[in-house]
Design an enzyme around this catalytic site. Structure first.
Site, PDB file in Angstrom:
ATOM      1  N   ASP A   8      21.024  20.880 -10.211  1.00 43.84           N
ATOM      2  CA  ASP A   8      21.879  20.235 -11.210  1.00 43.84           C
ATOM      3  C   ASP A   8      22.707  19.091 -10.658  1.00 43.84           C
ATOM      4  O   ASP A   8      23.420  18.433 -11.402  1.00 43.84           O
ATOM      5  CB  ASP A   8      22.823  21.259 -11.848  1.00 43.84           C
ATOM      6  CG  ASP A   8      23.787  21.875 -10.835  1.00 43.84           C
ATOM      7  OD1 ASP A   8      23.611  21.641  -9.618  1.00 43.84           O
ATOM      8  OD2 ASP A   8      24.702  22.603 -11.253  1.00 43.84           O
TER       9      ASP A   8
ATOM     10  N   ASP B 166      19.223  26.559  -5.878  1.00 36.19           N
ATOM     11  CA  ASP B 166      20.466  26.601  -5.132  1.00 36.19           C
ATOM     12  C   ASP B 166      21.178  27.903  -5.445  1.00 36.19           C
ATOM     13  O   ASP B 166      20.898  28.561  -6.457  1.00 36.19           O
ATOM     14  CB  ASP B 166      21.336  25.399  -5.523  1.00 36.19           C
ATOM     15  CG  ASP B 166      22.509  25.204  -4.574  1.00 36.19           C
ATOM     16  OD1 ASP B 166      22.523  25.874  -3.517  1.00 36.19           O
ATOM     17  OD2 ASP B 166      23.391  24.404  -4.881  1.00 36.19           O
TER      18      ASP B 166
ATOM     19  N   ASN C  66     -26.438  25.345 -22.706  1.00 38.78           N
ATOM     20  CA  ASN C  66     -27.192  24.555 -23.681  1.00 38.78           C
ATOM     21  C   ASN C  66     -27.891  23.374 -23.018  1.00 38.78           C
ATOM     22  O   ASN C  66     -29.049  23.055 -23.345  1.00 38.78           O
ATOM     23  CB  ASN C  66     -26.251  24.054 -24.778  1.00 38.78           C
ATOM     24  CG  ASN C  66     -25.778  25.169 -25.678  1.00 38.78           C
ATOM     25  OD1 ASN C  66     -26.372  26.241 -25.730  1.00 38.78           O
ATOM     26  ND2 ASN C  66     -24.673  24.943 -26.377  1.00 38.78           N
TER      27      ASN C  66
ATOM     28  N   ASP D 102     -16.590  22.571 -31.931  1.00 43.14           N
ATOM     29  CA  ASP D 102     -15.280  21.969 -31.668  1.00 43.14           C
ATOM     30  C   ASP D 102     -14.243  22.422 -32.679  1.00 43.14           C
ATOM     31  O   ASP D 102     -13.091  22.713 -32.327  1.00 43.14           O
ATOM     32  CB  ASP D 102     -15.387  20.442 -31.683  1.00 43.14           C
ATOM     33  CG  ASP D 102     -16.188  19.910 -30.501  1.00 43.14           C
ATOM     34  OD1 ASP D 102     -16.354  20.660 -29.520  1.00 43.14           O
ATOM     35  OD2 ASP D 102     -16.648  18.753 -30.578  1.00 43.14           O
TER      36      ASP D 102
ATOM     37  N   GLU E 272     -15.247  18.012 -25.700  1.00 41.27           N
ATOM     38  CA  GLU E 272     -14.605  16.931 -26.453  1.00 41.27           C
ATOM     39  C   GLU E 272     -13.210  17.279 -26.943  1.00 41.27           C
ATOM     40  O   GLU E 272     -12.340  16.421 -27.057  1.00 41.27           O
ATOM     41  CB  GLU E 272     -15.465  16.542 -27.671  1.00 41.27           C
ATOM     42  CG  GLU E 272     -16.852  16.024 -27.330  1.00 41.27           C
ATOM     43  CD  GLU E 272     -17.898  17.132 -27.441  1.00 41.27           C
ATOM     44  OE1 GLU E 272     -17.517  18.316 -27.238  1.00 41.27           O
ATOM     45  OE2 GLU E 272     -19.063  16.832 -27.706  1.00 41.27           O
TER      46      GLU E 272
END
Length: 899
Positions: free
Chosen positions: A635, A340, A703, A732, A297
């Site tokens: 760029d 480059d 589990n 959690d 979760e």
């Protein structure tokens, strides 16, 4: 375009634009600005907050959680639904906030590069024009602008006058050498046929927005602004839908593994309980709780927090802006970086390498005479600044030229490719001509026999083939005169020698390349330069002899290999070849001319020269098709297709606006060292996410397996839905520590990727081990609760299993993380263990249906946990040994390929 080029004399252009050499009046400029709009390329609009949050819901993990929350609400499991939906809201909010901060940082960077232009404007129709600085955005078609060294061409312009003008077009074409421009008129199209391969960037009288003036000066008329420039047109050519990045692919794969488990679990729980225990729909809330228990979760929150925290630290410490948070993971997973040469590994300026006499020997006099010519040409020709080669000459020679008196100068002209300075000679009443320029043109002006001229041309060609620029120098003694010197006087010269130049290396480039190699990243150089020039730069950087191929050869080989694989596979394997072809085709969809059909994954050498923008995109896509995670640093406008094709596009702050907007990561400077820091930050975040997934999924799977087994073996539910929810909330909360952990050095030495198959193998092994520990707990409880009705003591069973689950999860958190120091994970695991021990006997535990455990039960649980710890360490050591063997084998294969 053909007709436009043929008819584009300067006079015709001025008439078509309804302007003149004196420029526009202020009122005309204001009217045209209102009609044509601002001279800015289109920027993508920043998304609103609701749109950002809605976009975050498209994340597969978040979508899975949202679906589970809605299902929980449908079965009236309100506590579970509220918690899950709250986690979804937090995750969406964190991701939207991170992207909003990145957009604000990018806007601040954009303001740093805003510029102005020198334009001729008149207050009234009959007034004299005045040169003034105006914001680039206020330029309009018909404006007359002035250009000088260092200026950026503010719009697409047609030259009216030019003197020694050369411009850098690397951002548009990828070619590092300056291009000579001249204000020449052209004949009508009917008089001269237009070459088929002559593009607009080759026209000497046109300059385009985004180019930079290297030397000389010019006056030009603006012909196109804003969205109508060549610069802006690239956005339309590169605006296709971007392919899923490495992060998207990994998350999608893991999500579908979880979805399959979750869709399978509730029906299994319902059917098994109905068949064996006669329990029907009353077990539906428990079945949903089991599915929720399998789901990580906190994953959206952990992922967003890890990436946002890493991005924030990068922005503060290294001025690196991450515009798209998942791109930080992609940087950590990158194993190939394409870049480059010009401006990244080398600077946009040459330096003198050697001065050679006619015999090829070192001769400092050649450098001295060339510097004298450069000095007096600059002084007497009234040039605003030296060009790049003259600047390199003056820097190498030091103070020079003042021992002579200047007489005159014939500045460089593109059609002659020479420049001459005239100074007082060594003998009284003489003048010395110093001519320098292209070797062939200078030799044509020297008094040489054909054999000697041919020998010197071979010498110049040898130096050029070594990746050096070559400049020839010649002199002549003439009787002094008062008549001005012209180009016609460049004859009967004495050849002095050759000067060779190499590209100046970018500071720190060699060290940064070694650092990237140490991080396990393979660097590939994609450049528009000549192969010899690129190979020379690599040798100067300490890379030794590298493999160099042209882009055409690399892509042709890719086509041939794909065709050969398809032909040799036969009918049965034809589908596989088709999938490879489809993967290539999909990887370049939306890129204009991005590749011929049938080109598959490509093997790319260290240097690929003569790359067009489309070639770069195709090579990047081919690397991705071969299974690599690829970053690209660029760029210029010519880099935009490759920026979009890469898993993660990187651009410096000084990049053109459109490249910055396309990039996922923006650097304050074009510094490879900053990329190394960003890669490390990405690996740190990715390692924490991967550790969280391994710990959570293996623990959750164990589990679930234990719960399914217990549901079949016990006459009651193994754990109440409220207890399952409480256990998940505790786990959690502890897992938030993963966002702040510092992984060990081993996790930062190699690319970190979320690979679904590797995760499935890991969670299966450790999940089964966790399930065995849970089943052993059943045996402990059967032994501790003696008597025929032992397993009917629901409260004791629920409490013992609750405690055992949290203690095993705390052990998993501590033992499966990659770091050496406990840090926040150690503290969180300790707190989780304390909750597991203290909650059952507390009043809150009683409200949840739990009770305190007898001391004997604690001792038996401790024995089970001790054995579990030993087994966990043994399994982890076995996996580490296998990984080490695999890494050694990979390095051995890489070494054989290098040899």
């Amino acid at each position: 375009m053909a007709s436009e080029r043929g008819a584009a004399t300067s006079l015709q252009v001025l008439r078509r634009l309804d302007t003149g050499p004196r420029g526009l009046t202020e009122s005309e400029a204001a009217a045209r600005l209102a009609d044509a709009g601002e001279n800015t390329p289109p920027h993508p609009h920043n998304a609103s907050w609701p749109r950002r949050c809605a976009r975050a819901l498209r994340d597969p993990f978040t979508a899975v959680l949202l679906a589970l929350g809605l299902v929980s609400a449908l079965v009236a499991s309100w506590g579970t639904a509220v918690v899950i939906l709250a986690l979804v809201a937090v995750s969406c909010g964190l991701r939207a906030a991170g992207e909003h901060r990145a957009d604000r940082s990018l806007a601040a960077l954009r303001e740093l590069v805003a510029g102005t232009a020198t334009v001729l404007r008149r207050g009234q129709e009959d007034a004299e024009p005045q040169a003034r600085e105006v914001p680039v955005g206020e330029l309009v078609p018909g404006d007359v602008v002035r250009l000088g060294p260092g200026d950026l061409v503010p719009a697409d312009v047609r030259l009216l006058r030019a003197r020694g003008l050369t411009v850098h077009q690397a951002v548009l074409t990828g070619e590092s050498a300056p291009v000579a421009k001249a204000a020449v008129d052209v004949p009508e199209v009917s008089e001269v046929p237009e070459p088929a391969d002559c593009g607009p960037f080759d026209e000497p009288y046109l300059c385009f927005q985004g180019s930079g003036v290297a030397s000389g000066s010019a006056t030009a008329v603006v012909v196109a602004t804003g969205e109508r420039t060549r610069f802006a047109a690239v956005q339309g050519e590169s605006g296709g839908r971007r392919e899923a990045s490495a992060f998207d692919r990994s998350v999608h794969g893991i999500s579908w593994v979880l979805i399959r488990f979750m869709l399978l679990t509730p029906p299994l729980v319902l059917m098994s309980n109905a068949a064996l225990r006669g329990r029907g729909l009353e077990t539906l809330p428990f079945a949903v709780a089991v599915a929720v228990g399998l789901t990580p979760e906190m994953l959206p929150v952990i992922v967003t927090t890890c990436l946002a925290r890493g991005a924030a630290l990068l922005a503060r410490a290294h001025r690196v802006v991450v515009r798209r948070l998942p791109a930080l993971h992609d940087l950590g997973a990158a194993d190939v970086l394409c870049l480059d040469k010009t401006g990244t590994l080398t600077q946009d300026r040459p330096v003198v390498e050697r001065a050679l006499g006619p015999g090829g020997e070192d001769d400092p006099e050649v450098l001295r005479w060339a510097a004298v010519g450069a000095w007096w040409t600059l002084q007497l020709a009234e040039l605003p600044a030296p060009d790049a080669l003259d600047e390199a000459l003056l820097a190498a020679a030091g103070p020079v030229g003042e021992e002579h008196d200047g007489v005159g100068a014939v500045p460089f002209a593109p059609e002659r490719r020479t420049a001459t300075a005239v100074v007082t000679g060594t003998a009284l009443g003489t003048h010395a001509l110093v001519t320098k320029g292209a070797a062939e043109d200078v030799l044509d002006r020297c008094d040489l026999d054909p054999a000697e001229r041919e020998r010197l041309l071979v010498l110049a060609a040898r130096e050029a083939d070594a990746g050096l620029r070559v400049l020839a120098v010649a002199t002549a003694e003439r009787p002094a005169r008062t008549r001005p010197y012209t180009a016609a006087d460049e004859h009967g010269l004495t050849f002095r020698g050759l000067l060779t130049f190499r590209d100046a290396l970018a500071p720190g480039a060699a060290e940064a390349l070694r650092g990237l190699t140490g991080l396990g990243i393979t660097v590939r150089i994609l450049t528009g330069d000549h192969p010899a020039t690129a190979a020379r730069a690599c040798r100067d950087l300490g890379l030794g002899t590298v493999e160099v191929e042209t882009a055409a050869d690399v892509l042709r080989r890719g086509v041939e290999e794909a065709a050969g694989a398809g032909a040799g596979a036969g009918a049965g394997a034809g589908a596989g070849a088709g999938r490879a072809d489809a993967r290539w085709a999909g990887s370049v969809s939306g890129l204009e001319g991005a590749g011929p059909e049938g080109v598959g994954p490509v093997q790319v050498p260290t240097v690929v020269a003569r790359c067009t923008p489309e070639d770069k995109a195709r090579i990047v896509a081919g690397l991705r098709a071969a299974g690599h995670t690829v970053g690209f640093l660029g760029d210029g406008v010519n880099d935009i297709p490759a920026l979009r094709a890469a898993d993660v596009g990187i651009a410096p702050r000084t990049a053109v606006d459109l490249a910055r907007e396309t990039a996922d990561v923006v650097l304050a400077e074009k510094d490879l060292g900053a990329i190394g820091h960003a890669v490390t930050a990405g690996r740190r975040s990715s390692a924490n996410i991967a550790t969280y997934l391994r710990v959570t999924l293996s623990s959750n799977l164990g589990n679930i397996l234990a719960m399914l087994s217990a549901g079949l073996l016990l006459p009651f539910l193994p754990m109440l839905p409220a207890q399952v929810l409480t256990q998940n909330l505790c786990f959690d909360a502890a897992q938030l520590a993963f966002a702040h952990d510092r992984p060990g050095p081993a996790a930062l030495r190699r690319p970190t990727a979320l690979r679904p198959r590797a995760f499935l193998r890991f969670i299966t092994g450790f999940g089964v081990l966790n399930a065995i520990a849970d089943l052993a707990t059943f045996g402990v409880l059967a032994l501790a609760l003696r008597g025929p009705d032992a397993l009917n003591d629901e409260a004791v069973f629920h409490s013992a299993w609750f405690t055992e689950n949290l203690l095993t999860q705390a052990l998993v958190m501590f033992l499966l993380r990659g770091g050496t120091r406990p840090g926040p994970i150690g503290r969180a695991a300790t707190a989780l263990a304390a909750v597991g021990l203290l909650l059952p006997p507390s009043p809150l535990g009683a409200a949840l249906g739990m009770t305190g455990l007898p001391p004997a039960c604690h001792l038996l649980l401790a024995a089970v946990l001790g054995l579990y710890t030993l087994a966990l360490r043994a399994l982890r050591a076995l996996r580490a040994l296998r990984a080490l063997r695999a890494l050694r084998a990979l390095r051995a294969r890489h070494g054989r390929r290098q040899r």
